[in-house]
Design an enzyme around this catalytic site. Structure first.
Site, PDB file in Angstrom:
ATOM      1  N   HIS A  37     -45.887  14.066  -7.897  1.00  0.00           N
ATOM      2  CA  HIS A  37     -47.166  13.699  -8.516  1.00  0.00           C
ATOM      3  C   HIS A  37     -48.366  13.950  -7.610  1.00  0.00           C
ATOM      4  O   HIS A  37     -49.446  13.422  -7.865  1.00  0.00           O
ATOM      5  CB  HIS A  37     -47.125  12.231  -8.980  1.00  0.00           C
ATOM      6  CG  HIS A  37     -46.175  12.007 -10.120  1.00  0.00           C
ATOM      7  ND1 HIS A  37     -45.792  10.770 -10.582  1.00  0.00           N
ATOM      8  CD2 HIS A  37     -45.519  12.907 -10.906  1.00  0.00           C
ATOM      9  CE1 HIS A  37     -44.945  10.905 -11.590  1.00  0.00           C
ATOM     10  NE2 HIS A  37     -44.751  12.194 -11.802  1.00  0.00           N
ATOM     11  N   ASN A  87     -44.420   8.905  -5.794  1.00  0.00           N
ATOM     12  CA  ASN A  87     -45.526   8.186  -5.170  1.00  0.00           C
ATOM     13  C   ASN A  87     -46.555   9.147  -4.592  1.00  0.00           C
ATOM     14  O   ASN A  87     -46.206  10.202  -4.073  1.00  0.00           O
ATOM     15  CB  ASN A  87     -45.010   7.272  -4.054  1.00  0.00           C
ATOM     16  CG  ASN A  87     -44.059   6.226  -4.595  1.00  0.00           C
ATOM     17  OD1 ASN A  87     -43.997   6.010  -5.803  1.00  0.00           O
ATOM     18  ND2 ASN A  87     -43.303   5.587  -3.727  1.00  0.00           N
ATOM     19  N   VAL A  88     -47.819   8.741  -4.684  1.00  0.00           N
ATOM     20  CA  VAL A  88     -48.898   9.595  -4.178  1.00  0.00           C
ATOM     21  C   VAL A  88     -49.485   9.019  -2.894  1.00  0.00           C
ATOM     22  O   VAL A  88     -50.488   9.513  -2.391  1.00  0.00           O
ATOM     23  CB  VAL A  88     -50.013   9.764  -5.252  1.00  0.00           C
ATOM     24  CG1 VAL A  88     -49.493  10.550  -6.443  1.00  0.00           C
ATOM     25  CG2 VAL A  88     -50.579   8.415  -5.704  1.00  0.00           C
ATOM     26  N   CYS A 142     -61.763  26.526  -9.904  1.00  0.00           N
ATOM     27  CA  CYS A 142     -62.259  27.822  -9.404  1.00  0.00           C
ATOM     28  C   CYS A 142     -61.177  28.472  -8.544  1.00  0.00           C
ATOM     29  O   CYS A 142     -60.300  27.771  -8.016  1.00  0.00           O
ATOM     30  CB  CYS A 142     -63.566  27.655  -8.623  1.00  0.00           C
ATOM     31  SG  CYS A 142     -63.363  27.072  -6.934  1.00  0.00           S
ATOM     32  N   ASN A 159     -32.927  -1.258  -7.586  1.00  0.00           N
ATOM     33  CA  ASN A 159     -34.172  -1.734  -8.201  1.00  0.00           C
ATOM     34  C   ASN A 159     -34.117  -3.254  -8.287  1.00  0.00           C
ATOM     35  O   ASN A 159     -33.029  -3.831  -8.369  1.00  0.00           O
ATOM     36  CB  ASN A 159     -34.340  -1.125  -9.605  1.00  0.00           C
ATOM     37  CG  ASN A 159     -35.785  -1.209 -10.096  1.00  0.00           C
ATOM     38  OD1 ASN A 159     -36.362  -2.287 -10.208  1.00  0.00           O
ATOM     39  ND2 ASN A 159     -36.375  -0.065 -10.377  1.00  0.00           N
TER      40      ASN A 159
HETATM   41  N1  APR Z   1     -37.639  -2.857  -4.438  1.00  0.00           N
HETATM   42  C1  APR Z   1     -37.063  -2.148  -5.443  1.00  0.00           C
HETATM   43  N2  APR Z   1     -37.652  -1.973  -6.641  1.00  0.00           N
HETATM   44  C2  APR Z   1     -38.851  -2.547  -6.835  1.00  0.00           C
HETATM   45  C3  APR Z   1     -39.513  -3.312  -5.836  1.00  0.00           C
HETATM   46  C4  APR Z   1     -38.840  -3.460  -4.580  1.00  0.00           C
HETATM   47  N3  APR Z   1     -39.381  -4.163  -3.574  1.00  0.00           N
HETATM   48  N4  APR Z   1     -40.694  -3.764  -6.344  1.00  0.00           N
HETATM   49  C5  APR Z   1     -40.779  -3.277  -7.590  1.00  0.00           C
HETATM   50  N5  APR Z   1     -39.676  -2.549  -7.897  1.00  0.00           N
HETATM   51  C6  APR Z   1     -39.376  -1.791  -9.108  1.00  0.00           C
HETATM   52  C7  APR Z   1     -39.819  -2.435 -10.387  1.00  0.00           C
HETATM   53  O1  APR Z   1     -38.775  -3.260 -10.897  1.00  0.00           O
HETATM   54  C8  APR Z   1     -40.056  -1.210 -11.280  1.00  0.00           C
HETATM   55  O2  APR Z   1     -38.858  -0.828 -11.942  1.00  0.00           O
HETATM   56  O3  APR Z   1     -40.130  -0.595  -9.003  1.00  0.00           O
HETATM   57  C9  APR Z   1     -40.425  -0.097 -10.297  1.00  0.00           C
HETATM   58  C10 APR Z   1     -41.868   0.321 -10.328  1.00  0.00           C
HETATM   59  O4  APR Z   1     -42.124   0.916 -11.550  1.00  0.00           O
HETATM   60  P1  APR Z   1     -43.531   1.558 -11.937  1.00  0.00           P
HETATM   61  O5  APR Z   1     -44.632   0.618 -11.566  1.00  0.00           O
HETATM   62  O6  APR Z   1     -43.433   2.003 -13.342  1.00  0.00           O
HETATM   63  O7  APR Z   1     -43.653   2.803 -10.957  1.00  0.00           O
HETATM   64  P2  APR Z   1     -42.972   4.233 -11.044  1.00  0.00           P
HETATM   65  O8  APR Z   1     -41.610   4.172 -11.630  1.00  0.00           O
HETATM   66  O9  APR Z   1     -43.112   4.844  -9.692  1.00  0.00           O
HETATM   67  O10 APR Z   1     -43.926   4.974 -12.042  1.00  0.00           O
HETATM   68  C11 APR Z   1     -43.710   6.335 -12.292  1.00  0.00           C
HETATM   69  O11 APR Z   1     -45.654   6.531 -13.629  1.00  0.00           O
HETATM   70  O12 APR Z   1     -47.852   5.833 -13.920  1.00  0.00           O
HETATM   71  C12 APR Z   1     -47.034   6.842 -13.507  1.00  0.00           C
HETATM   72  O13 APR Z   1     -47.609   8.574 -12.061  1.00  0.00           O
HETATM   73  C13 APR Z   1     -47.290   7.212 -12.078  1.00  0.00           C
HETATM   74  O14 APR Z   1     -45.765   7.900 -10.357  1.00  0.00           O
HETATM   75  C14 APR Z   1     -45.995   6.943 -11.370  1.00  0.00           C
HETATM   76  C15 APR Z   1     -45.002   7.049 -12.496  1.00  0.00           C
END
Ligand code: APR
Length: 249
Positions: free
Chosen positions: A119, A102-103, A131, A217
């Site tokens: 990230h 996460n950013v 630069c 998840n």
């Molecule tokens: N609790 C637990 N899990 C959750 C919740 C919650 N409240 N809400 C959503 N999720 C889960 C979703 O089921 C999904 O599997 O979080 C996950 C989010 O996935 P992504 O949106 O793909 O995010 P992430 O895995 O962090 O993405 C990775 O991809 O686009 C790039 O650089 C970006 O850091 C990012 C990376």
């Protein structure tokens, strides 16, 4: 409940714990996930804007998107999941490292001690031209930023968000630290779709080095079949429930 007890018991006895987090951990704070329904800004997917090519083509558009995201995150607060992980990271009796994709810096705002940001950060900026001085990121948390495209104070070229874009390599020292953190007794992945490498590979790496692996998840992910324990549930509910179990013994 049995699964939560099993994980709590592993956390209790482990001296080294690594938690890898993704956008799901910040969902309850109101930060949209990437691959969820709110991941789109206007009609753009992150993959359309988070690239050096998109920035070269239209830096103002890319900054407008980041300005929107920065404003959104500025109005969000860390949730119970960030708070529990931050507390664990400050435990002097064990080493708890948090590796995040996460950013948004919500882990930092919650007071996390050992944090590896794979990230980068929405709140840091660096020179797009790379630069010599501006290649090192600097913090700028003004919302909104005063100029549509901020400038590098050293060379005057365009400045860019200091986040890792699609097609770019991760910072080598961050990857080294994360890879080091994969040597642990317990490796827990929380709220990530586990599809983006190298983060996605850390579960397997930790497992191959002998860690007990677990996942929290809302839904099954590609990591679910690789971990020893997969808990379906919201990070902001499951982590506090485990924390309570830890406190109750
Ligand atoms: N609790 C637990 N899990 C959750 C919740 C919650 N409240 N809400 C959503 N999720 C889960 C979703 O089921 C999904 O599997 O979080 C996950 C989010 O996935 P992504 O949106 O793909 O995010 P992430 O895995 O962090 O993405 C990775 O991809 O686009 C790039 O650089 C970006 O850091 C990012 C990376």
């Amino acid at each position: 409940m049995e699964q939560l007890r099993a994980l709590a018991s592993r956390i209790r006895t482990a001296r080294t714990v690594t938690v890898m987090t993704g956008a799901g951990v910040s969902a309850a704070s109101g930060v949209p996930t990437f691959r969820g329904p709110e991941g789109l800004w206007r009609s753009f997917r992150p993959e359309d804007l988070a690239t050096p090519e998109a920035f070269e083509r239209d830096p103002a558009l890319v900054w407008e998107w980041y300005g929107w995201r920065r404003a959104k995150v500025a109005s969000c607060r860390p949730n119970a999941a960030h708070d529990v992980l931050a507390r664990w990271s400050r435990d002097d009796l064990k080493q708890v490292r948090i590796v995040t994709q996460n950013v948004d810096d919500l882990h930092l705002r919650a007071g996390t001690r050992e944090l590896i940001r794979l990230h980068g950060s929405l709140w840091e900026v660096k020179c797009f031209n790379g630069c010599a001085v501006g290649a090192r990121a600097w913090r700028d948390d003004r919302v909104p930023l005063p100029h549509p495209v901020p400038r590098c104070p050293h060379c005057g070229g365009p400045a860019r968000p200091a986040v890792v874009w699609f097609g770019e390599s991760l910072d080598e020292s961050d990857v080294d630290r994360a890879s080091d953190a994969a040597s642990c007794e317990l490796f827990l992945t929380v709220g990530t779709s586990a599809v983006v490498y190298p983060a996605a590979g850390f579960v397997r790496l930790a497992r191959s080095r002998g860690a007990f692996t677990a996942e929290i998840n809302l839904e099954p992910t590609p990591a679910s079949s690789q971990v020893s324990l997969s808990i379906l549930g919201a990070a902001e509910e499951v982590l506090p429930a485990i924390d309570q179990l830890l406190a109750s013994v």
